[in-house]
Structure formats: C-alpha cells, structure tokens
Enzyme design. Structure first.
Site, mmCIF file in Angstrom:
data_model
loop_
_atom_site.group_PDB
_atom_site.id
_atom_site.type_symbol
_atom_site.label_atom_id
_atom_site.label_comp_id
_atom_site.label_asym_id
_atom_site.label_seq_id
_atom_site.Cartn_x
_atom_site.Cartn_y
_atom_site.Cartn_z
ATOM 1 N N ARG A 16 0.822 -1.212 0.000
ATOM 2 C CA ARG A 16 0.000 0.000 0.000
ATOM 3 C C ARG A 16 0.856 1.261 0.000
ATOM 4 O O ARG A 16 0.331 2.381 -0.025
ATOM 5 C CB ARG A 16 -0.908 -0.001 1.229
ATOM 6 C CG ARG A 16 -1.997 -1.043 1.104
ATOM 7 C CD ARG A 16 -2.710 -1.257 2.425
ATOM 8 N NE ARG A 16 -3.179 -2.630 2.474
ATOM 9 C CZ ARG A 16 -4.375 -3.027 2.054
ATOM 10 N NH1 ARG A 16 -5.201 -2.164 1.539
ATOM 11 N NH2 ARG A 16 -4.717 -4.292 2.145
ATOM 12 N N THR A 62 10.828 -3.560 2.358
ATOM 13 C CA THR A 62 9.979 -4.472 3.118
ATOM 14 C C THR A 62 10.477 -5.903 2.936
ATOM 15 O O THR A 62 11.538 -6.138 2.348
ATOM 16 C CB THR A 62 8.489 -4.255 2.737
ATOM 17 O OG1 THR A 62 7.695 -5.050 3.605
ATOM 18 C CG2 THR A 62 8.188 -4.629 1.297
ATOM 19 N N LYS A 66 14.919 -6.260 4.578
ATOM 20 C CA LYS A 66 15.266 -5.257 5.595
ATOM 21 C C LYS A 66 16.672 -5.441 6.178
ATOM 22 O O LYS A 66 17.344 -4.469 6.495
ATOM 23 C CB LYS A 66 14.233 -5.264 6.724
ATOM 24 C CG LYS A 66 12.905 -4.648 6.314
ATOM 25 C CD LYS A 66 11.955 -4.566 7.488
ATOM 26 C CE LYS A 66 10.621 -3.984 7.047
ATOM 27 N NZ LYS A 66 9.720 -3.750 8.173
ATOM 28 N N ASP A 103 9.597 2.009 11.622
ATOM 29 C CA ASP A 103 8.479 1.183 12.101
ATOM 30 C C ASP A 103 8.142 1.490 13.563
ATOM 31 O O ASP A 103 6.975 1.653 13.929
ATOM 32 C CB ASP A 103 8.819 -0.311 11.978
ATOM 33 C CG ASP A 103 8.874 -0.767 10.531
ATOM 34 O OD1 ASP A 103 8.123 -0.217 9.707
ATOM 35 O OD2 ASP A 103 9.678 -1.666 10.225
ATOM 36 N N ALA A 131 10.246 -7.932 13.614
ATOM 37 C CA ALA A 131 9.272 -6.853 13.809
ATOM 38 C C ALA A 131 9.379 -6.285 15.224
ATOM 39 O O ALA A 131 9.318 -5.073 15.428
ATOM 40 C CB ALA A 131 7.859 -7.371 13.556
ATOM 41 N N ASN A 151 7.889 -14.685 24.362
ATOM 42 C CA ASN A 151 7.935 -15.346 23.058
ATOM 43 C C ASN A 151 7.815 -16.856 23.214
ATOM 44 O O ASN A 151 8.188 -17.421 24.238
ATOM 45 C CB ASN A 151 9.267 -15.012 22.373
ATOM 46 C CG ASN A 151 9.261 -15.371 20.905
ATOM 47 O OD1 ASN A 151 8.288 -15.113 20.208
ATOM 48 N ND2 ASN A 151 10.331 -15.987 20.435
ATOM 49 N N TYR A 216 -2.982 -6.136 10.390
ATOM 50 C CA TYR A 216 -4.281 -5.510 10.132
ATOM 51 C C TYR A 216 -4.960 -6.249 8.998
ATOM 52 O O TYR A 216 -4.345 -7.032 8.277
ATOM 53 C CB TYR A 216 -4.110 -4.027 9.777
ATOM 54 C CG TYR A 216 -3.284 -3.815 8.536
ATOM 55 C CD1 TYR A 216 -1.925 -3.604 8.625
ATOM 56 C CD2 TYR A 216 -3.864 -3.866 7.272
ATOM 57 C CE1 TYR A 216 -1.144 -3.441 7.493
ATOM 58 C CE2 TYR A 216 -3.100 -3.694 6.131
ATOM 59 C CZ TYR A 216 -1.737 -3.488 6.240
ATOM 60 O OH TYR A 216 -0.980 -3.343 5.124
ATOM 61 N N GLY A 237 -2.825 -2.601 13.153
ATOM 62 C CA GLY A 237 -1.552 -2.100 12.638
ATOM 63 C C GLY A 237 -1.639 -1.133 11.471
ATOM 64 O O GLY A 237 -0.605 -0.681 10.976
HETATM 65 P P1 ATR Z 1 8.784 -10.881 11.857
HETATM 66 O O1 ATR Z 1 9.768 -10.239 10.931
HETATM 67 O O2 ATR Z 1 7.348 -10.690 11.459
HETATM 68 O O3 ATR Z 1 9.031 -10.537 13.284
HETATM 69 P P2 ATR Z 1 9.935 -13.461 12.427
HETATM 70 O O4 ATR Z 1 11.260 -12.831 12.684
HETATM 71 O O5 ATR Z 1 9.849 -14.725 11.647
HETATM 72 O O6 ATR Z 1 8.985 -12.454 11.652
HETATM 73 O O7 ATR Z 1 9.214 -13.642 13.849
HETATM 74 C C1 ATR Z 1 7.936 -14.192 13.978
HETATM 75 C C2 ATR Z 1 7.514 -14.121 15.448
HETATM 76 O O8 ATR Z 1 6.186 -14.651 15.593
HETATM 77 C C3 ATR Z 1 8.393 -14.949 16.370
HETATM 78 O O9 ATR Z 1 8.433 -14.314 17.629
HETATM 79 C C4 ATR Z 1 7.633 -16.279 16.443
HETATM 80 O O10 ATR Z 1 7.926 -17.062 17.603
HETATM 81 P P3 ATR Z 1 9.240 -18.012 17.626
HETATM 82 O O11 ATR Z 1 10.404 -17.103 17.818
HETATM 83 O O12 ATR Z 1 9.006 -18.933 18.771
HETATM 84 O O13 ATR Z 1 9.257 -18.713 16.285
HETATM 85 C C5 ATR Z 1 6.227 -15.771 16.504
HETATM 86 N N1 ATR Z 1 5.202 -16.756 16.081
HETATM 87 C C6 ATR Z 1 4.954 -17.170 14.810
HETATM 88 N N2 ATR Z 1 3.918 -18.024 14.794
HETATM 89 C C7 ATR Z 1 3.478 -18.149 16.077
HETATM 90 C C8 ATR Z 1 2.422 -18.879 16.711
HETATM 91 N N3 ATR Z 1 1.597 -19.650 16.011
HETATM 92 N N4 ATR Z 1 2.272 -18.737 18.053
HETATM 93 C C9 ATR Z 1 3.093 -17.950 18.773
HETATM 94 N N5 ATR Z 1 4.108 -17.237 18.231
HETATM 95 C C10 ATR Z 1 4.300 -17.333 16.903
#
Ligand code: ATR
Length: 270
Positions: A16, A62, A66, A103, A131, A151, A216, A237
């Site tokens: 977007r 994006t 990044k 961000d 993120a 986490n 979002y 978001g």
């Molecule tokens: P991003 O860039 O969006 O942060 P990422 O670095 O892959 O993507 O991180 C994804 C986050 O979502 C992580 O904190 C992940 O937890 P883990 O570190 O244990 O993998 C979390 N996550 C993804 N799917 C999840 C789920 N179903 N339940 C709980 N946490 C989840």
C-alpha cells in the site's frame, strides 16, 4: 528530473506504500514518483544501485530485504543500528546511503494518536522476531515502568532483553512468564496470520488497557477479538503503517504529512 522513490520487496505488488506516498505528495504539493519494485532475491544491492543511477533518491524496504538493506548502508541511525534492519534508505548528496527504521516510531506515533501514555506504563510485547526488534528502542524511549518481551521460543526474548537492557526496564522469557495486569499489550508475533493466539492468561489487562496488533485486515485479528472480549481497547496495525510511511516521507522531503485523512481512505479500501 522528478525525484523518484520506491518500495522494494518480494513480492511487493500488494504493497500500500505507493498509494500512501502518492496521497502524502498530493497533500504537500511535492512532485515525486513512487513505485513498487520487485527486487531479485539474490541481488538487493544491485537493485538499489540501479535505482539510484536512474534518479532514485530514497526507498522503503519491506520483506525480505530489511536486513540486506541494513548491511549495504554507509551510515545508520541509532534506532536502525539497534534494530539490525532498515525500512528507509536515503541517498545523500555525497552519494552515500543512509539507513533508518521508522516502524517503531510509527507505532509510537499511532499509540500517541490513540491517547496511549507510555510513561510509567506496564508493557507486554508478544514475539521476538524482526518486527519486535524494530519497536523496542522507541518504546523504551517513552520511559515505561516495565517492558516484558514474551515469546514462544523463550531464549529469543531473553536475548532481546539483554541487547536492549541498557535502554530501560526490560525483561524477556516464555509465555509462562506472563502475569498481568498490563496497560499496553502489543502483539508482534505472526500468529495472527495463521489465526493462532499465543497462550495468554486471564487478568492480562489493567483497567483502561490498550491491545495493539501489528497486523491488520478487513476483520479484527484473533488477538484483538480476544482482547476486546476482555475489555481492552483495541488498535490494529494500519495506523502504524501510515505513520511509519509519514516518518519516511519526512526524512526524504523535510515535510510532515497529515496522516489522518490518508488512514481514513486506506481503512475504507480494506
Ligand atoms: P517478523 O519479521 O514478522 O518478526 P519473524 O522474525 O519470523 O517475523 O518472527 C515471527 C515471530 O512470531 C516470532 O516471535 C515467532 O515465535 P518463535 O520465535 O518462537 O518462532 C512468533 N510466532 C509465529 N507463529 C506463532 C504462533 N503460532 N504462536 C506464537 N508465536 C508465533
């Protein structure tokens, strides 16, 4: 020559950002061109080089570039250095590439717009991926009373607490560490994408608490529905998306656009 900007991603067709930046430029009467460019996965630096050679002055970055963008910068803002990632590239007059990440400040501005106070707040951040790394510095700069990062993989949250420990009251652990009440709970996991909800206890929210999901969509996320049922005020978001764009626009053009009308138009189009 018209100043050119773009968003790099892969895929990027549904971004977007072109809509948002065109709306900002219309508002500030800036003549710019802003496009979406699908950079090759194996040659992000080449894509940036080609773009600047053809009049590119800056870019948003994006998924999945990044971290690569971070690595190619000649200079970095402190918050980008902390985040280990860059979502905004700026070509200096000296030809050097400066990197920033907007961000986190985008999130904080959106929270401010909703009247959320960070000073003295008890904050819970769910997730410990890229993120979340990007929002911790601006959140801690708001002087919360405490910030817990929880986490699924506890070690990643613990590592973040160590990395950002010099900036404020931050701790990290698994979801079993979570014990309310909190004034602000931010979901930075990608669990919503799968329709999942992190395991969270009852009594999570203090009176008047806000729940924020960095995701979002046309419908509220599972997390926001859950939070709303427990009395929290909910924020998705989309506002963060517009605010981070406004901060990038400001870095490039030196003018701060009014985000409210742009957010409203985006919301209507969801
Ligand atoms: P991003 O860039 O969006 O942060 P990422 O670095 O892959 O993507 O991180 C994804 C986050 O979502 C992580 O904190 C992940 O937890 P883990 O570190 O244990 O993998 C979390 N996550 C993804 N799917 C999840 C789920 N179903 N339940 C709980 N946490 C989840």
């Amino acid at each position: 020559m018209t100043d050119r900007y773009c968003v790099f991603g892969h895929p990027v067709a549904h971004s977007r950002s072109p809509f948002i930046h065109a709306a900002f430029a219309e508002q500030t009467a800036d003549t710019i061109e802003y496009t979406a460019i699908e950079a090759p996965r194996d040659d992000f630096p080449g894509a940036w080089r080609r773009f600047t050679a053809s009049g590119g002055r800056g870019a948003n970055v994006t998924v999945p570039f990044k971290e690569e963008a971070f690595r190619l910068c000649d200079t970095l803002s402190e918050r980008a250095r902390r985040a280990g990632a860059v979502n905004t590239l700026i070509l200096g007059v000296d030809g050097q590439t400066h990197g920033d990440t907007t961000d986190g400040i985008g999130l904080v501005r959106d929270l401010e717009r909703h009247g959320v106070r960070l000073v003295g707040a008890r904050i819970l951040v769910l997730g410990a991926g890229g993120a979340v790394r990007g929002i911790l510095e601006p959140l801690l700069a708001g002087h919360p009373a405490s910030l817990l990062v929880a986490n699924r993989t506890a070690a990643k949250a613990e590592a973040l607490a160590t990395d950002f420990g010099d900036l404020g009251e931050i701790s990290g652990g698994g979801f079993d560490r979570v014990e309310g009440p909190f004034d602000l709970v931010i979901n930075g996991t990608s669990a919503s994408l799968a329709g999942d909800l992190p395991p969270l206890p009852d009594g999570l929210f203090a009176a008047g608490a806000t729940a924020h999901d960095m995701m979002y969509g046309a419908e509220p996320t599972v997390f926001l529905r859950w939070a709303s049922e427990r009395g929290a005020r909910t924020v998705d978001g989309l506002g963060m998306l517009v605010e981070q764009a406004a901060e990038s626009f400001f870095q490039w053009r030196g003018v701060r656009p009014d985000t409210a009308p742009v957010l409203e138009r985006l919301r209507q189009g969801l």
